[in-house]
Design a protein around this motif. Structure first.
Motif, PDB file in Angstrom:
ATOM      1  N   LEU A 137       6.099  12.055  -2.095  1.00 16.41           N
ATOM      2  CA  LEU A 137       4.940  11.633  -1.755  1.00 16.41           C
ATOM      3  C   LEU A 137       4.077  12.631  -1.070  1.00 16.41           C
ATOM      4  O   LEU A 137       2.969  12.933  -1.339  1.00 16.41           O
ATOM      5  N   THR A 138       4.406  12.862   0.248  1.00 12.95           N
ATOM      6  CA  THR A 138       3.674  13.766   1.095  1.00 12.95           C
ATOM      7  C   THR A 138       3.653  15.303   0.856  1.00 12.95           C
ATOM      8  O   THR A 138       2.884  15.856   1.450  1.00 12.95           O
ATOM      9  N   LYS A 139       4.878  15.621   0.163  1.00 10.83           N
ATOM     10  CA  LYS A 139       4.929  17.045   0.066  1.00 10.83           C
ATOM     11  C   LYS A 139       5.442  17.740   1.272  1.00 10.83           C
ATOM     12  O   LYS A 139       5.456  19.030   1.422  1.00 10.83           O
ATOM     13  N   LYS A 171       2.073  -1.414   8.260  1.00 10.13           N
ATOM     14  CA  LYS A 171       2.531  -2.447   7.581  1.00 10.13           C
ATOM     15  C   LYS A 171       1.242  -3.528   7.371  1.00 10.13           C
ATOM     16  O   LYS A 171       1.273  -4.005   6.284  1.00 10.13           O
ATOM     17  N   ARG A 172       0.329  -3.459   8.159  1.00  9.69           N
ATOM     18  CA  ARG A 172      -1.007  -4.282   7.839  1.00  9.69           C
ATOM     19  C   ARG A 172      -1.670  -3.857   6.861  1.00  9.69           C
ATOM     20  O   ARG A 172      -2.370  -4.382   6.049  1.00  9.69           O
ATOM     21  N   ILE A 173      -1.669  -2.394   6.645  1.00 12.93           N
ATOM     22  CA  ILE A 173      -2.344  -1.773   5.671  1.00 12.93           C
ATOM     23  C   ILE A 173      -1.596  -2.123   4.142  1.00 12.93           C
ATOM     24  O   ILE A 173      -2.276  -2.522   3.138  1.00 12.93           O
ATOM     25  N   ASN A 174      -0.408  -1.954   4.333  1.00 14.40           N
ATOM     26  CA  ASN A 174       0.286  -2.508   2.991  1.00 14.40           C
ATOM     27  C   ASN A 174       0.046  -3.918   2.711  1.00 14.40           C
ATOM     28  O   ASN A 174      -0.187  -4.306   1.414  1.00 14.40           O
ATOM     29  N   ASP A 175       0.160  -4.800   3.617  1.00  9.33           N
ATOM     30  CA  ASP A 175       0.133  -6.426   3.412  1.00  9.33           C
ATOM     31  C   ASP A 175      -1.387  -6.572   2.952  1.00  9.33           C
ATOM     32  O   ASP A 175      -1.668  -7.527   2.170  1.00  9.33           O
ATOM     33  N   THR A 176      -2.368  -5.879   3.408  1.00 11.89           N
ATOM     34  CA  THR A 176      -3.622  -6.099   3.190  1.00 11.89           C
ATOM     35  C   THR A 176      -4.169  -5.414   1.819  1.00 11.89           C
ATOM     36  O   THR A 176      -4.895  -6.127   0.958  1.00 11.89           O
ATOM     37  N   PHE A 177      -3.744  -4.167   1.703  1.00 16.57           N
ATOM     38  CA  PHE A 177      -4.605  -3.441   0.738  1.00 16.57           C
ATOM     39  C   PHE A 177      -3.507  -3.085  -0.525  1.00 16.57           C
ATOM     40  O   PHE A 177      -3.719  -2.563  -1.571  1.00 16.57           O
ATOM     41  N   GLY A 178      -2.163  -3.294  -0.128  1.00 17.21           N
ATOM     42  CA  GLY A 178      -1.007  -3.121  -1.311  1.00 17.21           C
ATOM     43  C   GLY A 178      -0.646  -1.515  -0.809  1.00 17.21           C
ATOM     44  O   GLY A 178      -1.047  -0.722  -0.296  1.00 17.21           O
ATOM     45  N   HIS A 179       0.713  -1.462  -1.584  1.00 18.40           N
ATOM     46  CA  HIS A 179       1.513  -0.306  -1.254  1.00 18.40           C
ATOM     47  C   HIS A 179       0.813   1.112  -1.757  1.00 18.40           C
ATOM     48  O   HIS A 179       1.001   2.048  -1.498  1.00 18.40           O
ATOM     49  N   ILE A 180       0.071   0.967  -3.015  1.00 18.71           N
ATOM     50  CA  ILE A 180      -0.526   1.890  -3.380  1.00 18.71           C
ATOM     51  C   ILE A 180      -1.690   2.521  -2.420  1.00 18.71           C
ATOM     52  O   ILE A 180      -1.884   3.856  -2.216  1.00 18.71           O
ATOM     53  N   ALA A 181      -2.291   1.763  -1.657  1.00 20.03           N
ATOM     54  CA  ALA A 181      -3.300   1.951  -0.766  1.00 20.03           C
ATOM     55  C   ALA A 181      -2.528   2.625   0.322  1.00 20.03           C
ATOM     56  O   ALA A 181      -3.015   3.910   0.957  1.00 20.03           O
ATOM     57  N   GLY A 182      -1.391   1.955   0.742  1.00 21.26           N
ATOM     58  CA  GLY A 182      -0.416   2.568   1.874  1.00 21.26           C
ATOM     59  C   GLY A 182       0.003   4.195   1.699  1.00 21.26           C
ATOM     60  O   GLY A 182       0.044   4.958   2.426  1.00 21.26           O
ATOM     61  N   ASP A 183       0.368   4.241   0.318  1.00 18.25           N
ATOM     62  CA  ASP A 183       0.677   5.549  -0.071  1.00 18.25           C
ATOM     63  C   ASP A 183      -0.619   6.816   0.017  1.00 18.25           C
ATOM     64  O   ASP A 183      -0.282   7.831   0.434  1.00 18.25           O
ATOM     65  N   LYS A 184      -1.441   6.281  -0.400  1.00 16.52           N
ATOM     66  CA  LYS A 184      -2.828   7.210  -0.303  1.00 16.52           C
ATOM     67  C   LYS A 184      -3.092   7.404   1.392  1.00 16.52           C
ATOM     68  O   LYS A 184      -3.354   8.544   1.894  1.00 16.52           O
ATOM     69  N   VAL A 185      -2.786   6.466   2.299  1.00 23.12           N
ATOM     70  CA  VAL A 185      -2.711   6.820   3.794  1.00 23.12           C
ATOM     71  C   VAL A 185      -1.814   7.736   4.187  1.00 23.12           C
ATOM     72  O   VAL A 185      -2.033   8.579   4.778  1.00 23.12           O
ATOM     73  N   LEU A 186      -0.541   7.619   3.766  1.00 23.45           N
ATOM     74  CA  LEU A 186       0.305   8.337   4.087  1.00 23.45           C
ATOM     75  C   LEU A 186       0.144   9.840   3.603  1.00 23.45           C
ATOM     76  O   LEU A 186       0.274  11.038   4.245  1.00 23.45           O
ATOM     77  N   LYS A 187      -0.514  10.054   2.271  1.00 21.12           N
ATOM     78  CA  LYS A 187      -0.892  11.276   1.838  1.00 21.12           C
ATOM     79  C   LYS A 187      -2.040  11.866   2.695  1.00 21.12           C
ATOM     80  O   LYS A 187      -1.812  13.268   2.954  1.00 21.12           O
ATOM     81  N   GLU A 188      -2.932  11.256   3.040  1.00 24.86           N
ATOM     82  CA  GLU A 188      -3.908  11.798   3.874  1.00 24.86           C
ATOM     83  C   GLU A 188      -3.563  12.090   5.283  1.00 24.86           C
ATOM     84  O   GLU A 188      -3.924  13.063   5.639  1.00 24.86           O
ATOM     85  N   ALA A 189      -2.614  11.197   5.621  1.00 25.73           N
ATOM     86  CA  ALA A 189      -2.058  11.717   7.156  1.00 25.73           C
ATOM     87  C   ALA A 189      -1.366  12.938   7.076  1.00 25.73           C
ATOM     88  O   ALA A 189      -1.357  13.855   7.894  1.00 25.73           O
ATOM     89  N   ALA A 190      -0.426  13.016   5.863  1.00 28.39           N
ATOM     90  CA  ALA A 190       0.208  14.476   5.917  1.00 28.39           C
ATOM     91  C   ALA A 190      -0.758  15.541   5.765  1.00 28.39           C
ATOM     92  O   ALA A 190      -0.655  16.680   6.218  1.00 28.39           O
ATOM     93  N   CYS A 191      -1.609  15.519   5.143  1.00 38.49           N
ATOM     94  CA  CYS A 191      -2.699  16.423   4.821  1.00 38.49           C
ATOM     95  C   CYS A 191      -3.483  16.793   5.914  1.00 38.49           C
ATOM     96  O   CYS A 191      -3.707  18.033   6.231  1.00 38.49           O
ATOM     97  N   VAL A 192      -3.898  15.711   6.912  1.00 38.50           N
ATOM     98  CA  VAL A 192      -4.509  16.041   8.171  1.00 38.50           C
ATOM     99  C   VAL A 192      -3.628  16.966   9.031  1.00 38.50           C
ATOM    100  O   VAL A 192      -3.947  17.787   9.788  1.00 38.50           O
ATOM    101  N   LEU A 193      -2.289  16.424   8.822  1.00 38.58           N
ATOM    102  CA  LEU A 193      -1.323  17.031  10.113  1.00 38.58           C
ATOM    103  C   LEU A 193      -0.979  18.344   9.514  1.00 38.58           C
ATOM    104  O   LEU A 193      -1.149  19.414  10.381  1.00 38.58           O
TER     105      LEU A 193
END
Length: 214
Positions: A137-139, A171-193
């Protein structure tokens, strides 16, 4: 040679052992063929033996295809094999140009097939390596590679610092916006790091929303 590799395993030693192995095979082929004066001037049983020994370069090329070497390394090994092959051909087939052409063409064909098998094998190994070491997911590298890298740094007595953290209320992001949105957040976090650290630093996805930097 297997004993030395087991005793002190290193990439350079393995390269030397592989090169030596094929050099010895090629030297054995040259030495054995030099014992025959001509394919036509020896008894029939020895002539058959000589014909069998003349197939050694093709067998060696087939063995090269079994090793996951780079194309450059394979070409170097094939040059080792081609040199004694050329010497033998010049000694035995001076009067028969077509026989020389056919044998050379067969050598090139075997070499091409060996290279093709090698490229396919390398591609498969690289694909398997990436699947087992990189988070899809995050590479980023996964937890197993991170721990192995830390052990390597410890064994080399290299000083380092590590940071471990997770994404707050993920977990709140997944519960509110869904796991697809959560995956996007993880990708963006990995890119920033990845863009915020030095090239010598190690960034890893440690768990679900946990990250580590060394």
């Amino acid at each position: 040679m297997a004993y030395f590799i087991k005793k002190c395993c290193s990439a350079l030693l393995i390269k030397k052992v592989v090169a030596l192995s094929f050099f010895l095979l090629s030297f054995f082929y040259l030495a054995s063929m030099m014992t025959f004066d001509s394919l036509n001037d020896v008894p029939s049983i020895f002539s058959m033996t000589c014909h069998l020994f003349s197939m050694l370069p093709y067998l060696i090329l087939a063995i090269v295809g079994l090793f996951p070497l780079t194309i450059r390394g394979s070409l170097i090994l094939m040059t080792f094999i081609f040199c004694p092959f050329t010497i033998v051909q010049s000694l035995f087939y001076q009067a028969n140009v077509w026989s020389l052409f056919n044998n050379t063409w067969l050598f090139v064909l075997f070499a091409g097939i060996s290279l093709w098998l090698k490229v396919a094998q390398l591609s498969m190994l690289i694909h398997l390596y990436r699947e087992s070491t990189v988070d899809p997911l995050t590479k980023l590298i996964n937890r197993r590679v991170l721990l192995r890298s830390i052990e390597h740094l410890k064994s080399g007595a290299i000083k380092f610092s590590d940071i471990m953290f997770d994404l707050y209320r993920f977990k709140r992001i997944n519960d509110t916006f869904g796991h697809i949105a959560g995956d996007k957040v993880l990708k963006e976090a990995a890119c920033v790091l990845s863009n915020s650290v030095r090239s010598t630093d190690i960034v890893s996805r440690y768990g679900r929303e946990e990250f580590a930097i060394v």
